[in-house]
Design a protein around this motif. Sequence first.
Motif, mmCIF file in Angstrom:
data_model
loop_
_atom_site.group_PDB
_atom_site.id
_atom_site.type_symbol
_atom_site.label_atom_id
_atom_site.label_comp_id
_atom_site.label_asym_id
_atom_site.label_seq_id
_atom_site.Cartn_x
_atom_site.Cartn_y
_atom_site.Cartn_z
ATOM 1 N N GLU A 17 0.841 -1.203 0.000
ATOM 2 C CA GLU A 17 0.000 0.000 0.000
ATOM 3 C C GLU A 17 0.877 1.255 0.000
ATOM 4 O O GLU A 17 0.564 2.238 -0.678
ATOM 5 C CB GLU A 17 -0.911 -0.023 1.231
ATOM 6 C CG GLU A 17 -2.015 1.005 1.204
ATOM 7 C CD GLU A 17 -2.980 0.851 2.370
ATOM 8 O OE1 GLU A 17 -2.827 1.612 3.338
ATOM 9 O OE2 GLU A 17 -3.860 -0.017 2.305
ATOM 10 N N ALA A 21 0.843 4.180 -2.774
ATOM 11 C CA ALA A 21 0.565 5.559 -2.360
ATOM 12 C C ALA A 21 1.682 6.498 -2.830
ATOM 13 O O ALA A 21 1.409 7.602 -3.310
ATOM 14 C CB ALA A 21 0.399 5.633 -0.845
ATOM 15 N N GLN A 24 1.284 7.164 -6.447
ATOM 16 C CA GLN A 24 0.196 8.120 -6.676
ATOM 17 C C GLN A 24 0.651 9.542 -6.353
ATOM 18 O O GLN A 24 0.320 10.482 -7.079
ATOM 19 C CB GLN A 24 -1.039 7.751 -5.834
ATOM 20 C CG GLN A 24 -1.760 6.515 -6.326
ATOM 21 C CD GLN A 24 -2.278 6.661 -7.740
ATOM 22 O OE1 GLN A 24 -2.846 7.677 -8.116
ATOM 23 N NE2 GLN A 24 -2.052 5.643 -8.550
ATOM 24 N N TYR A 42 -3.094 10.797 0.212
ATOM 25 C CA TYR A 42 -2.011 9.831 0.027
ATOM 26 C C TYR A 42 -0.846 10.089 0.976
ATOM 27 O O TYR A 42 -0.188 9.148 1.430
ATOM 28 C CB TYR A 42 -1.555 9.797 -1.437
ATOM 29 C CG TYR A 42 -2.507 9.023 -2.311
ATOM 30 C CD1 TYR A 42 -2.672 7.651 -2.150
ATOM 31 C CD2 TYR A 42 -3.266 9.657 -3.290
ATOM 32 C CE1 TYR A 42 -3.558 6.930 -2.938
ATOM 33 C CE2 TYR A 42 -4.151 8.951 -4.089
ATOM 34 C CZ TYR A 42 -4.297 7.588 -3.903
ATOM 35 O OH TYR A 42 -5.178 6.872 -4.682
ATOM 36 N N VAL A 45 -1.852 8.464 4.111
ATOM 37 C CA VAL A 45 -1.709 7.007 3.985
ATOM 38 C C VAL A 45 -0.252 6.607 4.212
ATOM 39 O O VAL A 45 0.040 5.672 4.964
ATOM 40 C CB VAL A 45 -2.198 6.509 2.597
ATOM 41 C CG1 VAL A 45 -1.790 5.061 2.355
ATOM 42 C CG2 VAL A 45 -3.705 6.659 2.479
ATOM 43 N N VAL A 46 0.680 7.328 3.585
ATOM 44 C CA VAL A 46 2.103 7.027 3.738
ATOM 45 C C VAL A 46 2.523 7.178 5.201
ATOM 46 O O VAL A 46 3.203 6.302 5.757
ATOM 47 C CB VAL A 46 2.970 7.926 2.819
ATOM 48 C CG1 VAL A 46 4.456 7.841 3.191
ATOM 49 C CG2 VAL A 46 2.765 7.537 1.362
#
Length: 73
Positions: A17, A21, A24, A42, A45-46
Motif C-alpha cells: 500500500e 501511495a 500516486q 495519500y 496514507v504514507v
Amino acid sequence: MGTMTTLDAQKQRLVEELIKAKEQIALIKAQPCPDFKILNYYMDVVSRDTQLVEMIDSHLFGERQPKVSSWVC
C-alpha cells in the motif's frame, strides 16, 4: 507462531500500500494543477502505514533488532 505469520502478512500488505501511495503522490505532483485533497490523502496514507510498519517491526523483532545508532561509529 501464527501471530508472527499474521503480522508478517499485515506488514507485507502495508508495504504494498505504501508503494502504491508513493506512486500516486509522484503522479499527482507531476500534474500541472495537482489536487491537494487527494495529495494530502495519500500523504496521510504514507504516514499512517509507515508508523504501522515500524510498530509491527518493533513487535516482531523487539530488542533483537539492532538499533541503527549502534551501527554508527
